[in-house]
Design a protein around this motif. Structure first.
Motif, PDB file in Angstrom:
ATOM      1  N   HIS A   1       0.836  -1.201   0.000  1.00  0.00           N
ATOM      2  CA  HIS A   1       0.000   0.000   0.000  1.00  0.00           C
ATOM      3  C   HIS A   1       0.872   1.252   0.000  1.00  0.00           C
ATOM      4  CE1 HIS A   1      -3.019   2.965   1.220  1.00  0.00           C
ATOM      5  NE2 HIS A   1      -3.884   2.132   0.680  1.00  0.00           N
TER       6      HIS A   1
ATOM      7  N   GLU B   1      -5.171  -2.791  -2.692  1.00  0.00           N
ATOM      8  CA  GLU B   1      -5.230  -3.891  -1.757  1.00  0.00           C
ATOM      9  C   GLU B   1      -4.533  -5.074  -2.423  1.00  0.00           C
ATOM     10  OE1 GLU B   1      -8.676  -6.114   0.915  1.00  0.00           O
ATOM     11  OE2 GLU B   1      -9.141  -4.267  -0.148  1.00  0.00           O
TER      12      GLU B   1
ATOM     13  N   ARG C   1     -11.764  -2.388 -18.295  1.00  0.00           N
ATOM     14  CA  ARG C   1     -10.773  -2.279 -17.241  1.00  0.00           C
ATOM     15  C   ARG C   1      -9.386  -2.609 -17.790  1.00  0.00           C
ATOM     16  NH1 ARG C   1     -12.151   0.013 -12.321  1.00  0.00           N
ATOM     17  NH2 ARG C   1     -14.210  -0.677 -11.618  1.00  0.00           N
TER      18      ARG C   1
ATOM     19  N   ASP D   1      -5.896  -0.836 -13.392  1.00  0.00           N
ATOM     20  CA  ASP D   1      -6.830  -1.227 -12.337  1.00  0.00           C
ATOM     21  C   ASP D   1      -6.280  -2.340 -11.457  1.00  0.00           C
ATOM     22  OD1 ASP D   1      -9.215   0.468 -12.959  1.00  0.00           O
ATOM     23  OD2 ASP D   1      -9.026  -0.565 -14.876  1.00  0.00           O
TER      24      ASP D   1
ATOM     25  N   ASP E   1      -7.341  -0.425  -7.949  1.00  0.00           N
ATOM     26  CA  ASP E   1      -8.708  -0.022  -7.640  1.00  0.00           C
ATOM     27  C   ASP E   1      -9.209  -1.013  -6.597  1.00  0.00           C
ATOM     28  OD1 ASP E   1     -11.437   0.295  -7.415  1.00  0.00           O
ATOM     29  OD2 ASP E   1     -11.763   0.631  -9.548  1.00  0.00           O
ATOM     30  N   ALA E   2      -9.154  -0.581  -5.345  1.00  0.00           N
ATOM     31  CA  ALA E   2      -9.420  -1.524  -4.251  1.00  0.00           C
ATOM     32  C   ALA E   2     -10.839  -2.070  -4.283  1.00  0.00           C
ATOM     33  CB  ALA E   2      -9.145  -0.855  -2.912  1.00  0.00           C
ATOM     34  N   SER E   3     -11.737  -1.378  -4.955  1.00  0.00           N
ATOM     35  CA  SER E   3     -13.118  -1.873  -5.002  1.00  0.00           C
ATOM     36  C   SER E   3     -13.194  -3.213  -5.734  1.00  0.00           C
ATOM     37  CB  SER E   3     -14.031  -0.846  -5.685  1.00  0.00           C
ATOM     38  OG  SER E   3     -13.809  -0.830  -7.082  1.00  0.00           O
ATOM     39  N   LEU E   4     -12.209  -3.459  -6.578  1.00  0.00           N
ATOM     40  CA  LEU E   4     -12.204  -4.720  -7.330  1.00  0.00           C
ATOM     41  C   LEU E   4     -11.772  -5.900  -6.461  1.00  0.00           C
ATOM     42  CD1 LEU E   4     -10.652  -3.321 -10.605  1.00  0.00           C
ATOM     43  CD2 LEU E   4     -12.985  -4.211 -10.332  1.00  0.00           C
TER      44      LEU E   4
ATOM     45  N   ARG F   1     -13.035  -6.781  -3.611  1.00  0.00           N
ATOM     46  CA  ARG F   1     -14.041  -7.174  -2.632  1.00  0.00           C
ATOM     47  C   ARG F   1     -14.219  -8.675  -2.494  1.00  0.00           C
ATOM     48  NH1 ARG F   1     -19.603  -5.732  -2.915  1.00  0.00           N
ATOM     49  NH2 ARG F   1     -19.279  -5.616  -5.166  1.00  0.00           N
ATOM     50  N   ARG F   2     -14.176  -9.372  -3.571  1.00  0.00           N
ATOM     51  CA  ARG F   2     -14.369 -10.826  -3.495  1.00  0.00           C
ATOM     52  C   ARG F   2     -13.079 -11.596  -3.801  1.00  0.00           C
ATOM     53  NH1 ARG F   2     -19.416 -13.065  -3.622  1.00  0.00           N
ATOM     54  NH2 ARG F   2     -18.753 -14.639  -5.104  1.00  0.00           N
TER      55      ARG F   2
END
Lengths: 357, 357, 357, 357
Positions: free
Chosen positions: A52, A59, A171, A203, A224-227, A229-230
């Motif tokens: 980070h 992430e 992406r 990304d 892109d930390a939103s990616l 999530r899983r």
């Protein structure tokens, strides 16, 4: 023909090299008592923090293999019927034995390139497929940095590709198996690294460790930390969840400490440059200056045979008598000197008339 | 309540343990100069030979993870529409996040068991599915040895299952993530190992390394070598081809040298037996004698909470107040003694009236 | 500009046509009482026999869609990590929305062609991939007959491709969505059909029904019947098992009776030839003679717009102002005459100076 | 033993029945001139409107097969690593040959039921899996209405299941291969249909056509239209895009006109009730009252054999001497009367002492 003593380390591949002493030391240090498996340990947490810090974002998830890292990164971005746009010679298309198709169930739209690098127009031209129910939907552009051909995208080139991709709702994935070598080529600073990754709109980045002095391990950095999530579910499903994860994390901690990753890459790039200088003017040798740690010379077939028996390396394009010579983090000046000596002897031993090119 | 100093090593899991010193030494030894990647190295060749000697048969492929090993082994035996028969609580069904369905595209026919062990009748009863185009076709029986419940198939039990499977044209896979512990339980000899694997008709065995003192690595032993014909392609496709394979092979060489694998397993089994002796008669503790290196005691909820804060371990069945205590290759007499002390203190601190069981 | 009355039937596609009256009659005839589902009925048995008679070999499985038929045929030939070699513009690559990658988990190695036809050298050049664990393994060559570009492989060309494929251990699949039109083009006899299929070494043929006058249905003919052994399981798994199969079989019975399939194809090919004669010399029209039932003319952009508003058809290559005109089993002389009239009017209405080409 | 003339139509299955005359008439009517393929036609538009009117919501996609419809509906709701919760005896688990695992790559968590119906508690108990990276993530509850065992969920039961699912972030799929029969059982009105589907929180419904008098075709109704966003891509990928879609749409238009779908279902349910009345008291017959159009009687083995030779039907549970008798839209009073006569004769012919039950 008389050839000198071969180099101690071959020029076959950077993954033929062993592990850096600091990496081994880190393994030994991490082998201390018990630590919970699957990443719930202090090494993994420290490693995540270091990544980070390196990118100022993102992430990170650790995997064992580069193919695993690429699959994880891509899987996080793909929905059913989505396709991945990539260069025909990209590792995910040409060297991962159909992992993408098998595990992702995704089509690879592999495009021709002259230098391993995709161009923004190639992405924009896929516009017609979008919304066409008969065609898999281009959803991710995947590029390799440095490329399989030893070339390097500039930050501006990556940014232009990202813009083209994002403007179509796609992406961007970067296979960074040799991202360290690319960073070294583009300035050798953390800013350089950021300029062609997070700042250029990438990304998801696969950050390579194995080829740069690790025993084994790769890091998938979801810039892109939103990616992400899983991502931990996906990693387990694709068989890439390290059980004793501390041992992968510790290796990366070593690599990220005091810029070891960059120092090793600067070294291997420099060794390739030195090798180039030693062979560029030899008779029968046709070779371009390296951008990173690999040369792709063409040589007379007989010379190739003799040299390979003496110190192994791989063919690149048999039809063109083209081979690949690759340096590693541990290639020494002496290795280069001996290899140059060998190539010199071999090329001079064959009179032009003898050569079967 | 006063609890003693917790044990140095927890009883959370054998994969919380680190690596055996011999394994680390082997890694250091293997970190010598260059070696070609992907298994074309002397360590991998030696490792293959050692596995062949161990079983007197078979062909071995190394992977990084147990899930990867299981997927590789199964993939080599499955055709499209084939299904895998397994216990409901098996790792491939319950703990691999759908890898089998995703990567193999195969249905798992998961059957109930009381002790983690499939019975031959359960296999034979699937006969009606064979030839029915509306149903996935049972093709492989996969069993775990030792099981996820810490039980062990006898050689006769495995042989009976293999007979049932083979008589229906099915194959047998053994998930041997803890095959060493099972071997220790069944006599602690190479003959014992062979008796419930190659001699009992097992076609493919995943031989665990990680849980038994390795940094990370598993071996897929194709005891029926004909099944290995395409294994190297499959391994690459499922992302499990180790690049610097010598480092996985060297660890296994250490494990297979002087029966280290069996000595570590005998030790961890013995530690579990000692732990059992120390806690079996404590008030409120309901526990069966371990067959391998795990205990599954039921305890009062308050005792569980207190103990877990003191020295971490995992729940097994929350509804039954059942937890899992697991020993490892490095569990010491002192660790057991301290843990027994702690459990003793905790169980005695709660007067029966206080207990919420 | 004045345009005549548009044709009753457009030249958009052969799948815009309805069903042949004989096909509808067959449906009505088959709608008699009860018949067991899933193919255990007299129509399906008769249909299988007719296909066997047609080719003198093989085993046939009915499906609903062409994509389903292609997937079934390919699935029967592929093992994990196998790849399918095809033309870049092939339907399986460009028009089936990634079905092959998703359902088969297979890589498509899509090769460039100038005319939609693969050449034997393109197959032979893939030799280097075989045995390379880093690359998906070429296992099936899939060709389309007639091709998506309206071209036709001669029997000799198919045989040469089959020889190249078989000599490398690969199989041959033919997507025959328009195999009837190809047969018509190559002589219009059963012998012609056999010459470029069973006699030319094709292993599996998808025999199209929908585009040739059926309500809906395709037949997968396993010319090498050994490949059909597990086909009925595969068909169910890929969602293509027709429940009331008699209704698909009855349509094919109609098509195979008195050579209806060939008569309809001869007719649609003839209508395309007539259309070609009518437009070939018009100003601004650049068109090649059709081999089957499709023309791919280039026209001034304004003419395209006007004509399409008048009687719909599809673009083929927008950049080249190229469109596709396609005839069907029911295209009438009058349809062609009116369409030629319209094109004539449109092309003459635009003075050359006005044209934006 | 003397048996009467067998019924003209068997009681084997509703998919052994042919097509309703109105459906055939609709096919003939739709066979008019050209219409663009893939759903860009007036019949498909009308059909979509009729479904929207029927439910007052949703977006509808047509497919050929029920398995295809189920896969399409589920695929629209699943992300990688997601699992589908279903009854062990559900069609998607037991009768679709592993389509879900192969095409969706998803695990089916199949739960035991006594009557084919899932209970809300079974869903809630899966809570522990959510967030556990080692386990596939339950994401969709799939129920069958009416069930494979001929039972019917009440509207309240469906709503309770939906609440349980939605409260855990899961979606609800209903396999309505026989949703018409369920509607007939629950009141036989459009309000009844809505009460247990759109009003009960079902997200996606597969609305069956084939078993209810169509030649072939199913409709996937995305009651939550937001789930339909990518459905047309998915449909193509799974091989279920009908080319001449008007012919599927026209059949549904016939079914949805003047409530034909409900009238046929009311009739077949009534025929099953009449059959039940005729056989319930016969000696050796053990049968429950039907909820929809199927009976599952147990009979002496000898009686089964004799009857099946006389008029075919399928076994249900061989161990229990249980068979299935099913009525269809076209079962006549006379068919029932003759079948009752046959069962009566057969059961009376075997003196109790002779019976081998």
């Amino acid at each position: 023909m008389h050839l000198p003593t071969p180099p101690e380390r071959s020029f076959a591949s950077d993954n033929a090299a062993g592990a850096h002493p600091d990496v081994i030391a880190a393994l030994i240090e991490a082998n201390t008592g018990h630590a919970l498996a699957y990443g719930d340990d202090r090494w993994t947490r420290e490693c995540s923090g270091l990544f980070h810090d390196l990118f100022g974002a993102g992430e990170t998830f650790l995997t064992f293999t580069g193919t695993g890292g690429n699959i994880l990164g891509l899987m996080a971005m793909l929905r059913p019927v989505d396709a991945v746009v990539c260069a025909a010679g990209s590792h995910i298309n040409a060297d991962e034995a159909g992992s993408a198709e098998r595990i992702l169930g995704a089509k690879l739209i592999d495009l021709p390139t002259r230098d391993g690098k995709l161009r923004p127009d190639q992405v924009r031209e896929l516009d017609w497929m979008l919304g066409n129910e008969h065609h898999a939907q281009p959803a991710v552009v995947s590029i390799t940095q440095s490329t399989e051909l030893g070339t390097v995208y500039t930050a501006a080139e990556v940014a232009a590709l990202s813009d083209a991709a994002h403007s179509l709702g796609m992406r961007v994935h970067m296979d960074g198996a040799r991202v360290s070598n690319a960073t070294a080529a583009l300035g050798g600073t953390v800013d350089a690294l950021r300029s062609f990754t997070v700042d250029a709109g990438v990304d998801v980045l696969t950050f390579g460790g194995t080829k740069n002095g690790m025993v084994g391990g790769e890091a998938v950095v979801f810039l892109d930390a939103s990616l992400a999530r899983r991502a931990r579910y996906l990693r387990k499903t694709i068989t890439q969840l390290p059980s004793k994860m501390r041992f992968v994390a510790a290796q990366f901690i070593a690599l990220l400490t005091d810029d070891l990753w960059m120092r090793t890459a600067l070294h291997s790039n420099a060794m390739a440059a030195r090798l180039f200088e030693g062979v560029r003017d030899l008779p029968g040798v046709d070779v371009s200056a390296p951008e990173v740690n690999s040369l792709f010379p063409s040589l007379p077939a007989d010379v190739i045979d003799v040299l390979r028996d003496w110190s192994f390396f791989w063919d690149w394009d048999v039809a063109k008598h083209q081979v690949r010579w690759m340096t590693a983090w541990d290639t020494s000046d002496d290795d280069v000197a001996r290899f140059v000596d060998g190539v010199t002897s071999a090329t001079h031993s064959f009179a032009p008339g003898e050569l079967t090119n």
